[in-house]
Design a protein around this motif. Structure first.
Motif, PDB file in Angstrom:
ATOM      1  N   ALA A  61       0.832  -1.208   0.000  1.00 62.15           N
ATOM      2  CA  ALA A  61       0.000   0.000   0.000  1.00 62.15           C
ATOM      3  C   ALA A  61       0.862   1.251   0.000  1.00 62.15           C
ATOM      4  N   ASP A  62       1.931   1.235   0.827  1.00 65.86           N
ATOM      5  CA  ASP A  62       2.837   2.388   0.851  1.00 65.86           C
ATOM      6  C   ASP A  62       3.507   2.571  -0.514  1.00 65.86           C
ATOM      7  N   HIS A  63       3.933   1.474  -1.111  1.00 65.32           N
ATOM      8  CA  HIS A  63       4.571   1.539  -2.432  1.00 65.32           C
ATOM      9  C   HIS A  63       3.606   2.092  -3.473  1.00 65.32           C
ATOM     10  N   ALA A  64       2.362   1.613  -3.458  1.00 66.97           N
ATOM     11  CA  ALA A  64       1.371   2.085  -4.424  1.00 66.97           C
ATOM     12  C   ALA A  64       1.084   3.574  -4.239  1.00 66.97           C
ATOM     13  N   GLU A  65       1.062   4.022  -3.000  1.00 68.69           N
ATOM     14  CA  GLU A  65       0.821   5.442  -2.733  1.00 68.69           C
ATOM     15  C   GLU A  65       1.984   6.281  -3.255  1.00 68.69           C
TER      16      GLU A  65
END
Length: 325
Positions: free
Chosen positions: A274-278
């Protein structure tokens, strides 16, 4: 010469921490490929180029620091205001040793303190001289790369005529500043900006592009440095941002790789995804801002193991492949 045929002076700037010295070195390597000779110079007395090329600390003399593919050569120097003043006094006033005697009396520090613009004239003047230097009927250097001050100070650094107008309206200083200004405002110069795909560096880059255009100084490329690849496919990125990645699929993938697949591990990977996608979404937003600047854009991938001579060659090759040379 790719996108910059006819450019003699490549000025590289960027917000602090974006890697402008690395980009300056890589650009010098790219420009030198194919048997050309290139000079890269720094003006901030940080010895960043010496560290980059893994050579002893640079002085005012020009030294060969690297070879380039095809028999090219890269030379480097650290332009120092004190040495530039000595050279200036000898060149225009024939003072020779007397100029260094003045230095012992604090003349250089005094002069550059009461007239800060004089320091910039001295620093840019050395780069200007290198662009004009000839041996017989050819230039000594095919191009000059200037590792300039950060974006917050670069316009004042380059606008040397304004800096000295109140100091000297006539005479050698004024003539030198006028000659430098003519070069900087001409098609023989390009100011390249280094940025990261983050809000503050991109905004500062956009502001400086506007300032350079208003000052009629040629804007070169925007170099997006330390680009990270997206590790997930577009559909997976969208799912990761919404917290909807399939936990069973993640667990199966871990097991097939022989790794633990507990709920804690799966949950940790889901949060990291999720952090990477953000981050990918934010970088794409910033990249659209960069694209809207209307300048050539080059991307240099992040070097996880740091910058060494091998990485510098790879970055230079990437710039060449993308049309910088």
């Amino acid at each position: 010469m790719g996108d910059w045929e006819g450019v003699r002076l490549h000025v590289v700037t960027g917000k602090g921490g974006t890697g402008k010295t690395t980009v300056a070195g890589a650009l010098a390597m790219a420009l030198a490929a194919g048997g050309r000779r290139v000079l890269v110079a720094e003006v901030e007395e940080r010895q960043g180029l010496a560290q980059l090329f893994d050579v002893p600390p640079l002085g005012y003399d020009e030294h060969r620091v690297s070879s380039a593919p095809g028999g090219g050569e890269v030379y480097a120097l650290a332009i120092q205001a004190r040495e530039a003043m000595h050279e200036y006094l000898d060149m225009f006033y024939r003072l020779g040793r007397a100029g260094r005697a003045l230095d012992k009396l604090g003349f250089v520090d005094f002069a550059t303190t009461i007239a800060p613009g004089l320091r910039d004239v001295l620093l840019t003047g050395k780069a200007y001289e290198a662009t004009r230097r000839r041996t017989g009927d050819r230039f000594v250097y095919d191009a000059i790369v200037l590792d300039a001050p950060p974006t917050g100070r670069v316009l004042r650094f380059l606008d040397v005529t304004t800096s000295v107008s109140s100091l000297a309206r006539v005479g050698p200083i004024n003539r030198q500043a006028t000659s430098i200004t003519e070069l900087i405002h001409s098609p023989r110069t390009a100011v390249h900006l280094v940025t990261l795909l983050e809000d503050m560096p991109v905004q500062e880059t956009a502001d400086v592009v506007a300032d350079l255009r208003a000052a009629h100084i040629p804007v070169g490329a925007v170099v997006v440095n330390q680009v990270r690849p997206a590790h997930l496919k577009p559909r997976e990125l969208a799912a990761a941002r919404r917290g909807r990645l399939d936990s069973d699929t993640i667990a199966d993938g871990l097991r097939s790789a022989g790794l633990p697949a507990s709920d804690d591990v799966v949950g940790l990977l889901t949060r990291e995804a999720a952090d990477h996608a953000e981050r990918v979404a934010l970088e794409r937003k910033q990249r659209s801002v960069v694209d809207d600047l209307g300048r050539p854009v080059y991307e240099l991938r992040r070097q996880p193991d740091g910058i060494d001579p091998t990485a510098l060659y790879e970055l230079a090759e990437t710039l060449t492949e993308q049309g910088a040379v």
